[in-house]
Structure formats: structure tokens, C-alpha cells
Design a protein around this motif. Sequence first.
Motif, PDB file in Angstrom:
ATOM      1  N   VAL A 174       0.852  -0.734  -0.523  1.00 26.78           N
ATOM      2  CA  VAL A 174       0.070  -0.292   0.036  1.00 26.78           C
ATOM      3  C   VAL A 174       1.250   1.118  -0.006  1.00 26.78           C
ATOM      4  CG1 VAL A 174      -2.276   1.647   0.607  1.00 26.78           C
ATOM      5  CG2 VAL A 174      -1.977  -1.426   1.018  1.00 26.78           C
ATOM      6  N   GLY A 175       0.729   2.159  -1.303  1.00 22.06           N
ATOM      7  CA  GLY A 175       1.742   2.950  -1.486  1.00 22.06           C
ATOM      8  C   GLY A 175       3.027   2.761  -2.464  1.00 22.06           C
ATOM      9  N   GLU A 201      -1.193   2.393  -5.527  1.00 17.10           N
ATOM     10  CA  GLU A 201      -0.724   3.838  -5.303  1.00 17.10           C
ATOM     11  C   GLU A 201      -2.298   4.551  -5.814  1.00 17.10           C
ATOM     12  OE1 GLU A 201       2.023   5.231  -8.494  1.00 17.10           O
ATOM     13  OE2 GLU A 201       3.378   3.469  -7.552  1.00 17.10           O
ATOM     14  N   SER A 202      -2.090   5.649  -4.222  1.00 20.80           N
ATOM     15  CA  SER A 202      -3.100   6.605  -4.070  1.00 20.80           C
ATOM     16  C   SER A 202      -2.863   7.459  -5.065  1.00 20.80           C
ATOM     17  CB  SER A 202      -3.183   7.004  -2.855  1.00 20.80           C
ATOM     18  OG  SER A 202      -3.917   8.272  -3.049  1.00 20.80           O
ATOM     19  N   ARG A 252      -7.882   3.510  -3.776  1.00 20.31           N
ATOM     20  CA  ARG A 252      -7.061   3.884  -2.510  1.00 20.31           C
ATOM     21  C   ARG A 252      -7.276   1.912  -1.460  1.00 20.31           C
ATOM     22  NH1 ARG A 252      -9.936   8.029  -3.685  1.00 20.31           N
ATOM     23  NH2 ARG A 252      -8.889   9.917  -3.971  1.00 20.31           N
ATOM     24  N   LEU A 268       2.378  -1.998   4.733  1.00 23.65           N
ATOM     25  CA  LEU A 268       1.977  -0.779   4.104  1.00 23.65           C
ATOM     26  C   LEU A 268       2.678   0.136   4.579  1.00 23.65           C
ATOM     27  CD1 LEU A 268      -0.204  -0.720   7.894  1.00 23.65           C
ATOM     28  CD2 LEU A 268      -1.244  -0.490   5.385  1.00 23.65           C
ATOM     29  N   THR A 294       2.202   3.672   3.270  1.00 23.06           N
ATOM     30  CA  THR A 294       1.546   4.978   3.372  1.00 23.06           C
ATOM     31  C   THR A 294       1.963   5.662   3.250  1.00 23.06           C
ATOM     32  OG1 THR A 294       0.765   4.795   4.900  1.00 23.06           O
ATOM     33  CG2 THR A 294       0.083   3.329   3.753  1.00 23.06           C
ATOM     34  N   GLN A 315      -0.832   9.970  11.000  1.00 21.35           N
ATOM     35  CA  GLN A 315      -0.865   8.854  10.082  1.00 21.35           C
ATOM     36  C   GLN A 315      -2.947   8.701   9.094  1.00 21.35           C
ATOM     37  OE1 GLN A 315       0.816   5.961   9.831  1.00 21.35           O
ATOM     38  NE2 GLN A 315       2.375   6.352  12.046  1.00 21.35           N
ATOM     39  N   VAL A 316      -2.135   8.741   7.583  1.00 19.54           N
ATOM     40  CA  VAL A 316      -3.248   8.450   6.794  1.00 19.54           C
ATOM     41  C   VAL A 316      -4.393   7.275   7.409  1.00 19.54           C
ATOM     42  CG1 VAL A 316      -1.396   7.897   5.143  1.00 19.54           C
ATOM     43  CG2 VAL A 316      -2.577   6.089   5.915  1.00 19.54           C
TER      44      VAL A 316
END
Length: 308
Positions: free
Chosen positions: A13-14, A37-38, A84, A113, A115, A240-241
Motif C-alpha cells: 500500500v503506497g 498507489e493513491s 485507494r 504498509l 503509506t 497517520q493516514v
Amino acid sequence: MNPTARQYDTVIVGGGPAGLTAALALTRYRHRTLVVESPEPPRNAASRGVHGLIGLEGATPDELRARAWEELGRYGLAERLDGRVEEITPLAEGGFDVATDHEDTIWARDVILATGVTDQYPDGVEGFAACWGRTVIHCPFCVGEENADRSWAWVADDPDHLGMTATAFRAWTGDAIAIAPPWLPGADELRRSLRERGSDLVLGEITRLHHTDGDLRAVELADGTVLERQTLLWPQPQRQVPLVERLAQDHALALNDGYVTVDEGRQTSIPGLYAAGDLTGKPWEQGVVPAVTAGSAAADAIHFATLT
């Protein structure tokens, strides 16, 4: 696990330095990997280039990502999903359900993670966003060289940290002062100490940054005082996200002082869930080189765990 789920060895994630480094290491271990990827601009989007990463000195964040995906394409085992991750659910039988805003059903044996974190910009400071990452910096070791031979100020509310203002930045500038809120304890003593060493302390709340296209020229305080400064070291609070906050709330992901707790192999308190990059370290522990190191360590740990 949903029998129709797309299955991967690892979901990352990221897609920053930590996530892409992990993806490269995992694909070389022949693990099938998905990088989510966001669509939002990355936290380092304001950066004019990464530094300290051999062979990529000065590369922009976009150049770094393009180069990484070119290299990942050689192996054919890493996929990219622009979207997302909304939820990560640990499963009793092992692995994770990963829900995205694409409504895909994804299962992964392990998740990393990567992120990053979210900087909390100060309210009501005109010009801050334009200067952030260029002449308003969070780390002198990251972009001090790009701000060398300029007049600096360190903005903080910790007297012990501000006491180093006269000496901490000598590698880049001989003109550095401290700016602190009016309520700073021990201000008179600190000011005397700094002046004895060729620096100074100014008390006040910053309301405006005078700049030209992000190139800082002066700092304006609430009382109208204008200080000619060209660079501010002004680290911002971080959080944090939302995804990580939900994992902490719903699945007891362990945090330490707001940052994700990991072991030497970058595994979190949730077995099979790893974390690498800025979300695990305080500002002075962050940066592209630590992120790359952490991403590689997470990939190694995941692969070695499959051998037992």
C-alpha cells in the motif's frame, strides 16, 4: 477468503521509495506483488529532488517512480493499481482481505504498509504551502545543501532544541536565528545564550511568509514584525493516514507515540502485516534512504518467512 478474489503473495500500500523498493526485492524473490498507489499527490510531491540515494541524486519524485516501474517491468511479477485501499482485514485462516475503492476483492498472504504520513500544515499562515518543501523545510539533512548560504530561522517551541540554533546549521549557513511562540519558557536566558554565540531569539506567532514562487524572502509575525529570512526549518506535526488509523482502532495495530511499531524485520503487531517508510519513524528518522532500507528489510523478512 473469497474464492473469486484476485490473489497475490504481497500487496503493498503506497508507491513511494519504501513501497517500490520492497516491490523490486519481492519480484526478484519471485513473489507476485500488487502495488496500490493513491491518486492523490504524494507527500514528497513538493520536493525538487531526492538526495543521498546513490545513482539517483537529484531525481524528482516522478522520475524516481518512472525509473522504478521501468525496472519492475523487467520481471513481470509486479502489478500497479491506481486507487485507494479502504480496508485491510486479517483473516483467521491466514492472509488478508484487501478492499479498494475499485471494488476489487483482493487476497494477499502478506501486506506492506508504505503509506507515509500526513503533515499538518499550520492554520492561517499565508504563503506556507507555496514554500513548503523548498525554502520551508522539515529536515536540514535532506535539503540543507539546496538552502546553503542563505539566512535561516528555526521555528520550534522546545528551548533545548532551539539552544542549538547557533551551531546546528554551520555546514550550510552562518546566519541562523530562532523563532518561538511568545509563551516559550526560559526565553530571556535562551536569548542571552544565543546572542553570545552570534545568533538570536525572536518571539512571536508567524502569520505570513513573503515569497516569490516559493522562494522565501521574509517572515511576518502577528505584531507586524518582518524578519528577513530565506529558509525556515519548521517541522510540522504528523498523523497517520486514515487507513492506518482504522487499523489501529479496529484491529489493535500497535502505535508508539503515533508511529507504527515494527520489529527488526518491519513486521507490525499484526502477523503478516509489515510497515516501511515514514509511518514508522519520527521526522528525524525519515527520508528516502531510511525508506529504501526499510522497504528492502520488509521484503527480506517476508521472503525468509516463506522458507520456514
